[in-house]
Design a protein around this motif. Structure first.
Motif, mmCIF file in Angstrom:
data_model
loop_
_atom_site.group_PDB
_atom_site.id
_atom_site.type_symbol
_atom_site.label_atom_id
_atom_site.label_comp_id
_atom_site.label_asym_id
_atom_site.label_seq_id
_atom_site.Cartn_x
_atom_site.Cartn_y
_atom_site.Cartn_z
ATOM 1 N N LEU A 75 -0.806 -0.016 -0.379
ATOM 2 C CA LEU A 75 0.397 -0.467 -0.133
ATOM 3 C C LEU A 75 0.899 -0.447 0.931
ATOM 4 C CD1 LEU A 75 0.691 -1.477 -3.570
ATOM 5 C CD2 LEU A 75 -0.270 -2.586 -2.572
ATOM 6 N N VAL A 76 1.696 0.605 1.326
ATOM 7 C CA VAL A 76 3.103 0.447 1.868
ATOM 8 C C VAL A 76 2.475 0.551 3.288
ATOM 9 C CG1 VAL A 76 4.443 2.723 2.624
ATOM 10 C CG2 VAL A 76 4.203 2.133 0.543
ATOM 11 N N MET A 77 1.510 1.495 4.099
ATOM 12 C CA MET A 77 0.564 1.416 4.968
ATOM 13 C C MET A 77 0.620 -0.271 5.620
ATOM 14 S SD MET A 77 -1.562 4.553 6.189
ATOM 15 C CE MET A 77 -2.717 3.936 4.910
ATOM 16 N N ALA A 78 0.055 -0.991 4.249
ATOM 17 C CA ALA A 78 -0.333 -2.342 5.105
ATOM 18 C C ALA A 78 0.663 -2.733 5.672
ATOM 19 C CB ALA A 78 -0.928 -2.984 4.088
ATOM 20 N N PHE A 79 2.304 -2.584 4.142
ATOM 21 C CA PHE A 79 3.401 -3.268 4.656
ATOM 22 C C PHE A 79 3.557 -2.763 6.187
ATOM 23 C CE2 PHE A 79 7.632 -3.469 4.126
ATOM 24 C CZ PHE A 79 8.476 -4.372 4.175
ATOM 25 N N LEU A 80 3.786 -1.343 6.747
ATOM 26 C CA LEU A 80 4.488 -1.522 7.839
ATOM 27 C C LEU A 80 3.923 -1.662 8.892
ATOM 28 C CD1 LEU A 80 6.017 2.452 6.846
ATOM 29 C CD2 LEU A 80 6.675 0.137 6.300
ATOM 30 N N LYS A 81 2.471 -2.247 8.593
ATOM 31 C CA LYS A 81 2.061 -2.314 9.784
ATOM 32 C C LYS A 81 1.738 -3.127 10.073
ATOM 33 C CE LYS A 81 -3.039 -3.362 11.774
ATOM 34 N NZ LYS A 81 -2.893 -4.598 11.500
ATOM 35 N N LYS A 82 2.371 -4.564 9.135
ATOM 36 C CA LYS A 82 2.479 -5.909 9.064
ATOM 37 C C LYS A 82 4.036 -6.075 10.022
ATOM 38 C CE LYS A 82 2.152 -9.927 6.166
ATOM 39 N NZ LYS A 82 1.889 -10.643 5.229
ATOM 40 N N THR A 83 4.644 -5.146 9.526
ATOM 41 C CA THR A 83 5.552 -5.683 10.521
ATOM 42 C C THR A 83 6.323 -5.706 11.637
ATOM 43 O OG1 THR A 83 6.812 -3.203 9.743
ATOM 44 C CG2 THR A 83 8.026 -4.697 8.028
ATOM 45 N N LYS A 84 5.397 -4.618 12.181
ATOM 46 C CA LYS A 84 5.429 -4.539 13.888
ATOM 47 C C LYS A 84 6.735 -3.485 14.059
ATOM 48 C CE LYS A 84 2.051 -8.032 14.126
ATOM 49 N NZ LYS A 84 1.220 -8.612 15.207
ATOM 50 N N LYS A 85 7.288 -2.802 13.432
ATOM 51 C CA LYS A 85 7.886 -2.196 13.444
ATOM 52 C C LYS A 85 7.887 -0.318 13.513
ATOM 53 C CE LYS A 85 11.177 -5.192 12.159
ATOM 54 N NZ LYS A 85 12.378 -6.030 10.880
ATOM 55 N N PHE A 86 6.243 -0.509 13.216
ATOM 56 C CA PHE A 86 5.907 1.717 13.304
ATOM 57 C C PHE A 86 4.913 1.823 13.868
ATOM 58 C CE2 PHE A 86 8.634 0.228 9.215
ATOM 59 C CZ PHE A 86 9.880 1.538 9.555
ATOM 60 N N SER A 87 5.118 2.554 14.600
ATOM 61 C CA SER A 87 4.108 3.273 15.192
ATOM 62 C C SER A 87 2.744 3.586 14.269
ATOM 63 C CB SER A 87 3.925 4.151 16.257
ATOM 64 O OG SER A 87 4.666 5.434 15.638
ATOM 65 N N SER A 88 1.553 3.674 15.144
ATOM 66 C CA SER A 88 0.607 4.418 14.242
ATOM 67 C C SER A 88 1.166 5.478 12.949
ATOM 68 C CB SER A 88 -0.692 4.116 14.135
ATOM 69 O OG SER A 88 -0.909 5.102 16.361
ATOM 70 N N VAL A 89 1.905 5.855 13.972
ATOM 71 C CA VAL A 89 2.674 7.694 13.781
ATOM 72 C C VAL A 89 2.978 7.354 12.351
ATOM 73 C CG1 VAL A 89 3.560 9.569 13.815
ATOM 74 C CG2 VAL A 89 1.896 9.112 15.476
ATOM 75 N N GLY A 90 4.375 6.323 12.563
ATOM 76 C CA GLY A 90 5.184 6.180 11.568
ATOM 77 C C GLY A 90 4.413 5.463 10.363
ATOM 78 N N VAL A 91 2.962 4.920 10.505
ATOM 79 C CA VAL A 91 2.586 4.046 9.443
ATOM 80 C C VAL A 91 2.278 5.545 8.802
ATOM 81 C CG1 VAL A 91 0.710 2.596 9.069
ATOM 82 C CG2 VAL A 91 2.606 1.982 10.259
ATOM 83 N N SER A 92 1.136 5.804 9.778
ATOM 84 C CA SER A 92 0.708 7.252 9.051
ATOM 85 C C SER A 92 1.216 8.357 7.963
ATOM 86 C CB SER A 92 -0.121 8.229 10.327
ATOM 87 O OG SER A 92 -0.780 9.331 9.601
ATOM 88 N N VAL A 93 2.332 8.620 8.463
ATOM 89 C CA VAL A 93 3.967 9.097 7.987
ATOM 90 C C VAL A 93 3.757 9.058 6.838
ATOM 91 C CG1 VAL A 93 6.636 10.780 8.194
ATOM 92 C CG2 VAL A 93 4.506 10.798 10.039
ATOM 93 N N ALA A 94 4.084 7.279 6.954
ATOM 94 C CA ALA A 94 4.582 7.140 5.761
ATOM 95 C C ALA A 94 3.437 7.341 4.012
ATOM 96 C CB ALA A 94 5.534 5.529 5.902
ATOM 97 N N GLY A 95 1.676 6.594 4.600
ATOM 98 C CA GLY A 95 0.797 6.723 4.176
ATOM 99 C C GLY A 95 0.737 8.200 3.358
ATOM 100 N N GLY A 96 1.489 9.490 4.492
ATOM 101 C CA GLY A 96 0.790 10.491 3.940
ATOM 102 C C GLY A 96 1.957 10.817 3.155
ATOM 103 N N ILE A 97 3.280 10.531 2.738
ATOM 104 C CA ILE A 97 4.190 11.238 2.091
ATOM 105 C C ILE A 97 4.038 10.237 1.224
ATOM 106 C CG2 ILE A 97 6.944 10.530 1.586
ATOM 107 C CD1 ILE A 97 7.411 11.105 4.194
ATOM 108 N N PHE A 98 3.271 8.632 0.720
ATOM 109 C CA PHE A 98 3.418 7.958 0.183
ATOM 110 C C PHE A 98 2.044 8.232 -0.782
ATOM 111 C CE2 PHE A 98 7.347 6.248 0.911
ATOM 112 C CZ PHE A 98 7.488 5.400 -0.145
#
Length: 162
Positions: free
Chosen positions: A83-106
C-alpha cells in the motif's frame, strides 16, 4: 490471460521464491530475531516499476502462500508495504530507493501490529525501533539493487512480455 503473461508471472514467482529460499540459506545473525534483507522484495520492486501494482501484488501474494512462512505476519507486512509503496510510486516524488525504504519499514510495522494483536501485548512495540532501522538498511540495499535491475531489464521485459 495470454501465454506470454502466464510465463512472465511464473518466471517472476519462481525468482521470488528462489530469492526467499537463498536468503534462508545465508547465515545472517545480527542478534535480532526476524531481521533479514528481504531479497524477494527485489522481485516485488521490479514488478512494481515494470508491470505495475496489480502484478506486484499478485506475485507477492502467491509467494507468501507458497513459501510456507508464518502467513498472517508475512501477509500483513506485505499488504502494508505494498500500500505504501504503490502510493509513493504514484506520487512520483520518491526514487526507487525511497519507495523501497518505506516498503521495508512498513513491512516491519505491519508485522509488529499483527503480532501485538495476535499475542495481545503492547510490549512488542519496544521492538519497533530496531525493526525500523533494519527496514531502513534493507530498503536502501534492495532499492539500489532493484533500481539498477529495473533500468537494465525494463526494455527487455517491455519488449517481450508486457
Amino acid at each position: 490471460m495470454s501465454a506470454k503473461k502466464t510465463a512472465f508471472y511464473g518466471m517472476f514467482l519462481a525468482l521470488a521464491l528462489v530469492a526467499g529460499y537463498i536468503e534462508q540459506l545465508i547465515p545472517v545473525n545480527l542478534g535480532v530475531p526476524g531481521v533479514k534483507l528481504g531479497l524477494a522484495n527485489i522481485v516485488t520492486m521490479l514488478l512494481l516499476y515494470i508491470a505495475g501494482v496489480p502484478a506486484a501484488c499478485l506475485i507477492s501474494a502467491l509467494r507468501i502462500l507458497l513459501s510456507g512462512f508464518p502467513m498472517v505476519y508475512s501477509a500483513a507486512g506485505a499488504a502494508m508495504s505494498m500500500l505504501v509503496m504503490a502510493f509513493l510510486k504514484k506520487t512520483k516524488k520518491f526514487s526507487s530507493v525511497g519507495v523501497s525504504v518505506a516498503g521495508g519499514i512498513f513491512h516491519n510495522v505491519g508485522q509488529i501490529i499483527v503480532a501485538m494483536l495476535v499475542l495481545e501485548t503492547k510490549a512488542l512495540a519496544y521492538y519497533l525501533p530496531i525493526l525500523i532501522l533494519s527496514g531502513l538498511a534493507a530498503g536502501i540495499l534492495i532499492g539500489i539493487l532493484s533500481g539498477i535491475l529495473t533500468k537494465r531489464l525494463n526494455p527487455i521485459i517491455k519488449q517481450h512480455f508486457v
